[in-house]
Design a protein around this motif. Structure first.
Motif, short mmCIF file in Angstrom:
data_model
loop_
_atom_site.label_atom_id
_atom_site.label_comp_id
_atom_site.label_asym_id
_atom_site.label_seq_id
_atom_site.Cartn_x
_atom_site.Cartn_y
_atom_site.Cartn_z
N GLY A 19 0.82 -1.20 0.00
CA GLY A 19 0.00 0.00 0.00
C GLY A 19 0.85 1.25 0.00
O GLY A 19 2.00 1.23 0.42
N GLU A 20 0.25 2.31 -0.51
CA GLU A 20 0.92 3.60 -0.55
C GLU A 20 -0.12 4.70 -0.34
O GLU A 20 -1.22 4.64 -0.89
N VAL A 21 0.26 5.70 0.43
CA VAL A 21 -0.64 6.82 0.70
C VAL A 21 -0.88 7.60 -0.58
O VAL A 21 0.06 7.98 -1.27
N ASP A 22 -2.16 7.80 -0.88
CA ASP A 22 -2.53 8.64 -2.02
C ASP A 22 -2.60 10.09 -1.55
O ASP A 22 -2.02 10.97 -2.17
N HIS A 23 -3.32 10.31 -0.43
CA HIS A 23 -3.40 11.66 0.13
C HIS A 23 -3.93 11.59 1.56
O HIS A 23 -4.50 10.59 1.98
N PHE A 24 -3.70 12.68 2.29
CA PHE A 24 -4.20 12.84 3.66
C PHE A 24 -5.33 13.86 3.65
O PHE A 24 -5.31 14.80 2.86
N GLU A 25 -6.27 13.68 4.58
CA GLU A 25 -7.31 14.68 4.81
C GLU A 25 -7.27 15.06 6.28
O GLU A 25 -7.13 14.19 7.13
N GLY A 26 -7.35 16.34 6.58
CA GLY A 26 -7.35 16.80 7.96
C GLY A 26 -5.98 17.03 8.54
O GLY A 26 -5.83 17.20 9.74
N LEU A 27 -4.96 17.03 7.72
CA LEU A 27 -3.59 17.18 8.19
C LEU A 27 -3.31 18.59 8.71
O LEU A 27 -2.48 18.77 9.59
N ASP A 28 -4.03 19.57 8.23
CA ASP A 28 -3.78 20.96 8.59
C ASP A 28 -4.59 21.46 9.78
O ASP A 28 -4.46 22.61 10.17
N SER A 29 -5.41 20.57 10.38
CA SER A 29 -6.27 21.02 11.47
C SER A 29 -6.36 19.95 12.55
O SER A 29 -6.55 18.77 12.25
N SER A 30 -6.25 20.39 13.79
CA SER A 30 -6.42 19.44 14.90
C SER A 30 -7.88 19.31 15.28
O SER A 30 -8.24 18.50 16.13
N ALA A 31 -8.74 20.06 14.64
CA ALA A 31 -10.17 20.06 14.97
C ALA A 31 -10.94 18.95 14.25
O ALA A 31 -12.08 18.68 14.58
N ILE A 32 -10.32 18.31 13.25
CA ILE A 32 -11.01 17.25 12.52
C ILE A 32 -10.17 15.97 12.55
O ILE A 32 -8.97 16.01 12.85
N VAL A 33 -10.79 14.87 12.23
CA VAL A 33 -10.13 13.57 12.24
C VAL A 33 -9.16 13.47 11.07
O VAL A 33 -9.51 13.83 9.94
N LEU A 34 -7.96 13.01 11.35
CA LEU A 34 -6.98 12.77 10.30
C LEU A 34 -7.34 11.46 9.61
O LEU A 34 -7.57 10.44 10.26
N SER A 35 -7.41 11.48 8.29
CA SER A 35 -7.66 10.25 7.55
C SER A 35 -6.69 10.20 6.37
O SER A 35 -6.18 11.22 5.91
N ALA A 36 -6.43 8.97 5.93
CA ALA A 36 -5.52 8.76 4.82
C ALA A 36 -6.21 7.90 3.78
O ALA A 36 -6.85 6.89 4.12
N ALA A 37 -6.10 8.29 2.53
CA ALA A 37 -6.58 7.47 1.42
C ALA A 37 -5.38 6.68 0.93
O ALA A 37 -4.32 7.25 0.65
N ILE A 38 -5.53 5.37 0.87
CA ILE A 38 -4.41 4.49 0.55
C ILE A 38 -4.74 3.65 -0.67
O ILE A 38 -5.83 3.07 -0.75
N LYS A 39 -3.82 3.59 -1.61
CA LYS A 39 -3.96 2.71 -2.77
C LYS A 39 -3.26 1.40 -2.41
O LYS A 39 -2.10 1.39 -2.05
N VAL A 40 -4.01 0.31 -2.51
CA VAL A 40 -3.44 -1.00 -2.19
C VAL A 40 -3.43 -1.87 -3.43
O VAL A 40 -4.24 -1.71 -4.34
N SER A 41 -2.49 -2.82 -3.44
CA SER A 41 -2.43 -3.78 -4.54
C SER A 41 -1.92 -5.10 -3.99
O SER A 41 -1.33 -5.16 -2.92
N GLY A 42 -2.17 -6.13 -4.75
CA GLY A 42 -1.79 -7.47 -4.32
C GLY A 42 -3.04 -8.31 -4.14
O GLY A 42 -4.15 -7.87 -4.41
N PRO A 43 -2.84 -9.53 -3.67
CA PRO A 43 -4.00 -10.42 -3.48
C PRO A 43 -4.81 -9.98 -2.26
O PRO A 43 -4.46 -10.25 -1.13
N LEU A 44 -5.89 -9.26 -2.51
CA LEU A 44 -6.71 -8.73 -1.42
C LEU A 44 -7.55 -9.80 -0.76
O LEU A 44 -8.01 -9.63 0.36
N GLY A 45 -7.79 -10.88 -1.45
CA GLY A 45 -8.60 -11.95 -0.91
C GLY A 45 -8.44 -13.20 -1.75
O GLY A 45 -7.53 -13.31 -2.56
#
Length: 174
Positions: A19-45
């Motif tokens: 997996g690799e981080v695509d982008h972060f959301e909420g990184l600039d503010s402590s008032a909201i939840v930090l979340s990361a969008a991640i692109k994954v590859s490989g055998p997921l199941g």
């Protein structure tokens, strides 16, 4: 930060998945939840006939195996810090598939030490699986290690649950 986060992903993703981080959301503010969008590859199941088997707790399927194999401990356990981890994975189902089985909502408490909560909600074409873990202790005496090990064994069993998707039967036409 992206590089450090990508390195930490290797420890929590299922075996064989990258997996690799695509982008972060909420990184600039402590008032909201930090979340990361991640692109994954490989055998997921695993695909078996009309079913797809996926790890239900995608980011936790390999994280609770510590302490499970080590039967005894002679020195204290230093966890370095208290921790709360909320994994919220939303699966968008492939066309023609529905949820056959998913983890049931559950709580695994260890009073005054930790708690694991799992929640599952679904809607047509989507299932949202939450894995919420909170640990409030930092240092544990070696005498308490059997309790710690027993708790982590329960977590490891819970974390191995699967999400099973089945292909909807299409009626044969004339």
């Amino acid at each position: 930060m992206r590089k450090q986060f990508n390195e930490s992903l290797r420890q929590v993703l299922p075996q064989g998945v990258t997996g690799e981080v695509d982008h972060f959301e909420g990184l600039d503010s402590s008032a909201i939840v930090l979340s990361a969008a991640i692109k994954v590859s490989g055998p997921l199941g695993t695909v078996t006939g009309k079913r797809i088997l996926l790890p239900a707790f995608f980011f936790s399927s390999s994280s609770s195996t510590q302490f499970v194999s080590e039967t005894n401990r002679t020195v204290p356990v230093d966890m370095h810090y208290a921790q709360q981890v909320i994994d919220d994975v939303i699966y968008h189902l492939p066309a023609g598939f529905s949820v056959e089985s998913a983890p049931q909502p559950a709580q695994i408490p260890w009073p005054e030490h930790a708690v694991l909560v799992t929640k599952t909600t679904s809607a047509p074409g989507v299932i949202d699986i939450k894995h919420i873990y909170a640990r409030i202790f930092i240092l544990m005496d070696a005498k308490q290690y059997p309790e710690l090990r027993a708790y982590y064994q329960k977590m490891a069993v819970s974390d191995q649950q699967q999400l099973v998707l089945s292909h909807d039967a299409t009626p044969a036409g004339n």
